[in-house]
Design an enzyme around this catalytic site. Sequence first.
Site, PDB file in Angstrom:
ATOM      1  N   GLY A  14       0.832  -1.107  -0.125  1.00 39.53           N
ATOM      2  CA  GLY A  14       0.093   0.121  -0.107  1.00 39.53           C
ATOM      3  C   GLY A  14       0.847   1.198  -0.072  1.00 39.53           C
ATOM      4  N   GLY A  15       1.867   1.111  -0.671  1.00 37.43           N
ATOM      5  CA  GLY A  15       3.090   2.189  -0.566  1.00 37.43           C
ATOM      6  C   GLY A  15       2.830   3.287  -1.549  1.00 37.43           C
ATOM      7  N   TYR A 157     -14.868  -4.736   8.130  1.00 35.57           N
ATOM      8  CA  TYR A 157     -13.548  -4.070   8.042  1.00 35.57           C
ATOM      9  C   TYR A 157     -13.108  -3.971   9.537  1.00 35.57           C
ATOM     10  CZ  TYR A 157     -10.278  -0.098   7.877  1.00 35.57           C
ATOM     11  OH  TYR A 157      -9.259   0.773   8.059  1.00 35.57           O
TER      12      TYR A 157
END
Length: 256
Positions: A14-15, A157
Amino acid sequence: MSKDQHGRIVLITGGSSGIGLATAGAFLDEGDSVVLVGRDTARLDAAREQLAGRVRSGACMDVFTADVSRTDQIDGVVEHVVARHGHIDVVFANAGTLDAPPVLETDEAAFDRIMNTNVKGVFFLVIRALPHMPPGGAVVVTSSAAADKGRPAGALYAASKASVRSLVRTLALDIAVLERRIRINAVTPGLIETPMTSHKDPAVNTAIKEYVTSTVPMGRWGLADEVARSVVFLSGDSASYVTGTQIVVDGGLTQI
Ligand SMILES: NC(=O)c1ccc[n+]([C@@H]2O[C@H](COP(=O)([O-])OP(=O)(O)OC[C@H]3O[C@@H](n4cnc5c(N)ncnc54)[C@H](OP(=O)(O)O)[C@@H]3O)[C@@H](O)[C@H]2O)c1
């Protein structure tokens, strides 16, 4: 830059956006090398361009396109980093998705999408990377204040983020038993202003902003850079006796 820890190899999933992107910048400022992972190659290339000026002498940055919800692609990520750098000093298992339908409309595909990204993707990244991490290495996993606070339409989530918080606690013990001298902790953001929390509909954005200012004790959004600083702390020698726990970066949200 701290003299004892610069030059590390840091893998960030997730960079390409938000918290992962800000954290990549913070590690580059320390003199570390980063490998950014995401699914969208164009977004990764844009992130690389944005961060290029922060790569210190002797360090480097590269990007790798992969979907962390798939274990074959996680293997590809680890093989890429090891082939290129020989080892991995820090894993920031940060990629995650909030993309869930209303609870009664949730089908098995939606369940799998969330759990495979937010839980399976974290677990397998960590255990596949571990054999390539030298003593002194560190893992940081992104949980969420949602793990401790109920809110409508957030069941899956929240459960996924509670799950990775629990994994950190137990994996710390497993890793200690292996005598690997690798620490693992969670960073637990509250409401952070990133593409994940930005909506196309301006009315929704206004409503969320009102919620943030009235609910968060500090009265504002958190910044991705504020999360990034805690990740750098948890992964470095300053946190040498910290494992199995979390730093909550939420402006006080979970304390009320
Ligand atoms: N923002 C908040 O308020 C907040 C609060 C608590 C926790 N968090 C957590 O913080 C983490 C980062 O969130 P953010 O706010 O920075 O969101 P963001 O800006 O939307 O970034 C998410 C990143 O994850 C990547 N990603 C998503 N699914 C992936 C997959 N299956 N495989 C590989 N990469 C994937 C995205 O790239 P691609 O889409 O190109 O794959 C992107 O780089 C997430 O785990 C999120 O749950 C955020």
